[in-house]
Design a protein around this motif. Structure first.
Motif, PDB file in Angstrom:
ATOM      1  N   ASN A 259       7.406   8.511 -41.167  1.00 20.25           N
ATOM      2  CA  ASN A 259       6.386   8.736 -42.256  1.00 20.25           C
ATOM      3  C   ASN A 259       5.005   9.372 -41.542  1.00 20.25           C
ATOM      4  OD1 ASN A 259       4.311   8.526 -44.268  1.00 20.25           O
ATOM      5  ND2 ASN A 259       5.846   7.011 -45.294  1.00 20.25           N
ATOM      6  N   GLY A 260       4.832  10.607 -41.685  1.00 18.15           N
ATOM      7  CA  GLY A 260       3.878  11.171 -40.992  1.00 18.15           C
ATOM      8  C   GLY A 260       2.473  10.872 -41.877  1.00 18.15           C
ATOM      9  N   LEU A 261       2.633  10.358 -42.879  1.00 16.40           N
ATOM     10  CA  LEU A 261       1.277   9.967 -43.748  1.00 16.40           C
ATOM     11  C   LEU A 261       0.779   8.717 -43.227  1.00 16.40           C
ATOM     12  CD1 LEU A 261       1.925  11.317 -47.448  1.00 16.40           C
ATOM     13  CD2 LEU A 261       0.702  12.538 -45.528  1.00 16.40           C
ATOM     14  N   LEU A 262       1.659   7.691 -43.113  1.00 13.30           N
ATOM     15  CA  LEU A 262       1.560   6.364 -42.473  1.00 13.30           C
ATOM     16  C   LEU A 262       0.965   6.503 -41.208  1.00 13.30           C
ATOM     17  CD1 LEU A 262       4.080   3.815 -43.820  1.00 13.30           C
ATOM     18  CD2 LEU A 262       1.900   3.794 -44.333  1.00 13.30           C
ATOM     19  N   ALA A 263       1.504   7.419 -40.376  1.00 14.75           N
ATOM     20  CA  ALA A 263       1.118   7.396 -39.033  1.00 14.75           C
ATOM     21  C   ALA A 263      -0.191   8.108 -39.022  1.00 14.75           C
ATOM     22  CB  ALA A 263       2.090   8.445 -38.204  1.00 14.75           C
ATOM     23  N   TYR A 328      -4.135  -2.042 -40.621  1.00 13.71           N
ATOM     24  CA  TYR A 328      -2.853  -1.138 -40.962  1.00 13.71           C
ATOM     25  C   TYR A 328      -1.760  -1.942 -41.251  1.00 13.71           C
ATOM     26  CZ  TYR A 328       1.224   2.003 -40.295  1.00 13.71           C
ATOM     27  OH  TYR A 328       2.287   2.517 -40.289  1.00 13.71           O
ATOM     28  N   GLN A 329      -1.222  -3.014 -40.586  1.00 13.82           N
ATOM     29  CA  GLN A 329      -0.136  -3.610 -40.811  1.00 13.82           C
ATOM     30  C   GLN A 329       0.099  -4.296 -42.244  1.00 13.82           C
ATOM     31  OE1 GLN A 329       2.147  -3.781 -38.084  1.00 13.82           O
ATOM     32  NE2 GLN A 329       3.389  -4.439 -39.764  1.00 13.82           N
ATOM     33  N   GLU A 330      -1.023  -4.651 -42.636  1.00 14.29           N
ATOM     34  CA  GLU A 330      -1.177  -4.947 -44.035  1.00 14.29           C
ATOM     35  C   GLU A 330      -0.582  -3.818 -44.960  1.00 14.29           C
ATOM     36  OE1 GLU A 330      -4.859  -6.346 -45.136  1.00 14.29           O
ATOM     37  OE2 GLU A 330      -4.699  -8.102 -43.829  1.00 14.29           O
ATOM     38  N   LEU A 331      -0.979  -2.466 -44.734  1.00 18.20           N
ATOM     39  CA  LEU A 331      -0.559  -1.482 -45.727  1.00 18.20           C
ATOM     40  C   LEU A 331       0.780  -1.146 -45.117  1.00 18.20           C
ATOM     41  CD1 LEU A 331      -1.074   1.269 -47.139  1.00 18.20           C
ATOM     42  CD2 LEU A 331      -1.758   2.106 -45.124  1.00 18.20           C
ATOM     43  N   GLU A 332       1.162  -1.096 -44.157  1.00 24.53           N
ATOM     44  CA  GLU A 332       2.619  -0.958 -43.822  1.00 24.53           C
ATOM     45  C   GLU A 332       3.677  -1.791 -43.994  1.00 24.53           C
ATOM     46  OE1 GLU A 332       5.225  -1.362 -39.864  1.00 24.53           O
ATOM     47  OE2 GLU A 332       3.912   0.341 -39.490  1.00 24.53           O
ATOM     48  N   ASP A 333       3.350  -3.174 -44.132  1.00 23.81           N
ATOM     49  CA  ASP A 333       4.028  -4.212 -44.787  1.00 23.81           C
ATOM     50  C   ASP A 333       4.235  -3.920 -46.524  1.00 23.81           C
ATOM     51  OD1 ASP A 333       4.149  -5.272 -42.379  1.00 23.81           O
ATOM     52  OD2 ASP A 333       2.754  -6.911 -42.669  1.00 23.81           O
ATOM     53  N   ASP A 334       3.399  -3.576 -46.952  1.00 29.01           N
ATOM     54  CA  ASP A 334       3.158  -3.271 -48.509  1.00 29.01           C
ATOM     55  C   ASP A 334       4.154  -2.057 -48.849  1.00 29.01           C
ATOM     56  OD1 ASP A 334       2.064  -5.512 -49.060  1.00 29.01           O
ATOM     57  OD2 ASP A 334       0.241  -4.558 -50.082  1.00 29.01           O
ATOM     58  N   ASP A 344       1.219   7.308 -54.682  1.00 26.96           N
ATOM     59  CA  ASP A 344      -0.181   6.700 -54.480  1.00 26.96           C
ATOM     60  C   ASP A 344      -0.857   6.768 -53.148  1.00 26.96           C
ATOM     61  OD1 ASP A 344      -0.113   6.145 -57.268  1.00 26.96           O
ATOM     62  OD2 ASP A 344       0.876   4.213 -56.790  1.00 26.96           O
ATOM     63  N   LEU A 345       0.172   6.770 -52.089  1.00 32.46           N
ATOM     64  CA  LEU A 345      -0.230   6.716 -50.740  1.00 32.46           C
ATOM     65  C   LEU A 345      -0.734   8.174 -50.503  1.00 32.46           C
ATOM     66  CD1 LEU A 345      -0.446   6.000 -47.739  1.00 32.46           C
ATOM     67  CD2 LEU A 345       2.108   6.358 -47.642  1.00 32.46           C
ATOM     68  N   LYS A 346       0.142   9.307 -50.930  1.00 31.22           N
ATOM     69  CA  LYS A 346      -0.111  10.668 -50.921  1.00 31.22           C
ATOM     70  C   LYS A 346      -1.609  10.964 -51.376  1.00 31.22           C
ATOM     71  CE  LYS A 346       4.296  12.940 -50.540  1.00 31.22           C
ATOM     72  NZ  LYS A 346       5.180  14.023 -51.202  1.00 31.22           N
ATOM     73  N   ALA A 347      -1.889  10.369 -52.477  1.00 29.16           N
ATOM     74  CA  ALA A 347      -3.124  10.539 -53.270  1.00 29.16           C
ATOM     75  C   ALA A 347      -4.290  10.251 -52.350  1.00 29.16           C
ATOM     76  CB  ALA A 347      -3.237  10.028 -54.619  1.00 29.16           C
TER      77      ALA A 347
END
Length: 436
Positions: A259-263, A328-334, A344-347
């Motif tokens: 996932n390049g966006l999360l990275a 970041y870990q909270e976001l990744e977990d969700d 929504d992540l893309k936006a």
């Protein structure tokens, strides 16, 4: 001499968020002596710089906060040597383009360029001493070691040119000739760094430390590359281009590995948010100028009214309200739990990137010299070349032209009557001439 607390604090600043550190004890010893370490970060001016550069450029803020003297190397000679990615005439223009864009990015991030030293590689890499050291390296480095060192950086082909084999040696020598204590670069530089650690001492030079940041994957997976337009977003991309590329980006629901966006959120957006939060609290260490000339917002990537300490906010159009994250870990977990929809992540990432690029693009549009350099550095490959009309030679009539000899009458200006034309012989009805 510096106290243990001061050393620990500065060393933490210098090394935080890095993927790997080689020779950290060297940096600690310099800090313990109360000296300011010297470092350099280099880039080869080849393809257009992309937003993956935010990773090392943001990290340089930490170096300045710790009192590190930082040099920015525009490695023009390296750009030419890397399997002729760019000929010399283009490299010259691209070197200027890179300096323009790097200064604009630093300014947008609030990093004072007055504290950075910009160096062009050809200013010293063409000297007698440098080249003699290069020849010395050539006598002790094997073809195997040279090829292995550049395997992650130099373009690999079946039949490598010698230019690509000397590339790692020149990068190693840069540490000596720039007079630094450590070199900073991406994790893809590791083999060149270990090469430098092995061979510089054999020339009688000191072994340096090496710091490596993580590499941001491309939008479609794999490495973010200047040669793949779909894998990257350029610093000068328009909002429309950013929207289009983010929309095409690979982002599978629940997939946090590929996932390049999360990275990008982890390596760029959250560190910038943390940088801004620390700046608002006055935590800029020895860099009292940080943020004073910034051309972008000092606000972290969080929504208005977000809890204190929020570094990233996602507004969920797919339901579930707004989510605020302090790590970041909270976001990744969700995302892994599928609480965050890919759209929504893309936006959220799209809007953050557009806000980051806005001041850089504005600086470009306000600078005519930069615009001219951009056209010279990256000419449109589809532009039609202006065709020149061929000059057709028409010989002068007999007796005319600059080499014709004038008759005596012409010299005196007398008019000469044209001789009477010979009579046309009669002919038969079929066109055959009849003898007179």
């Amino acid at each position: 001499m510096a106290s243990e607390e001061q050393v620990t604090k500065k060393y933490h600043l210098i090394t935080r968020r890095l993927q790997e550190v080689l020779g950290g004890d060297l940096i600690k010893s310099i800090l313990a002596e109360g000296r300011s370490p010297k470092a350099y970060w280099g880039t080869t001016p080849t393809g257009r710089p992309h937003i993956g550069y935010f990773v090392p450029l943001t990290k340089i803020a930490d170096f300045l906060r710790a009192g590190v003297e930082v040099k920015i190397l525009l490695a023009d000679v390296h750009a030419f040597l890397d399997n002729l990615k760019a000929p010399l005439d283009l490299v010259a223009h691209r070197t200027k383009y890179y300096e323009f864009i790097l200064r604009a990015v630093f300014t947008s991030l609030g990093i004072p360029t007055s504290k950075l030293i910009f160096v062009q590689g050809s200013d010293y890499q063409l000297s007698r001493e440098y080249n003699l050291d290069n020849y010395k390296l050539c006598t002790i480095v094997t073809e195997h070691d040279a090829k292995k060192a550049g395997s992650e950086v130099v373009k690999q082909v079946d039949s490598p040119l010698l230019s690509g084999l000397v590339y790692p040696g020149l990068q190693a020598l840069d540490e000596q000739y720039l007079g630094v204590d450590f070199q900073f670069g991406g994790a893809d530089q590791r083999k060149i760094f270990t090469y430098a650690e092995l061979y510089l001492p054999r020339l009688g030079y000191a072994k340096r430390a090496h710091l490596m940041n993580t590499m941001v994957p491309g939008l479609m997976g794999g490495k973010m590359s200047s040669s793949d337009p779909d894998s990257k977003i350029d610093f000068l991309d328009t909002p429309e281009a950013v929207k289009r590329k983010i929309k095409k980006a690979f982002c599978e629901e629940g997939n946090v590995v590929e996932n390049g966006l999360l990275a990008f959120v982890k390596a760029v957006l959250i560190p910038i948010s943390e940088l801004r939060l620390e700046r608002l609290r006055g935590e800029t260490g020895e860099d009292a100028e940080e943020g004073k000339e910034s051309t972008s917002s000092q606000k972290p990537f969080s929504a208005d009214g977000a809890p204190e300490g929020t570094v990233f906010t996602i507004a969920r159009d797919k339901g579930g309200g707004t989510s605020h994250y302090e790590t970041y870990q909270e976001l990744e977990d969700d995302f892994a739990a599928k609480k965050i929809h890919p759209a929504d992540l893309k936006a959220a990432v799209r809007d953050a990137i557009i806000s980051l690029l806005e001041p850089i693009r504005a600086a470009f549009l306000a600078n005519e010299e930069w615009q001219k350099i951009e056209q010279l550095a990256y000419p449109d490959p589809n532009a039609k070349k202006e065709l020149r009309k061929k000059k057709v030679y028409h010989p002068p009539p007999p007796g005319k032209g600059k080499n014709a000899k004038a008759t005596p009458a012409q010299v005196h200006g007398d008019a000469i009557a044209d001789p009477a034309p010979a009579p046309t012989p009669p002919s038969e009805p079929n066109g055959t001439a009849v003898p007179a």
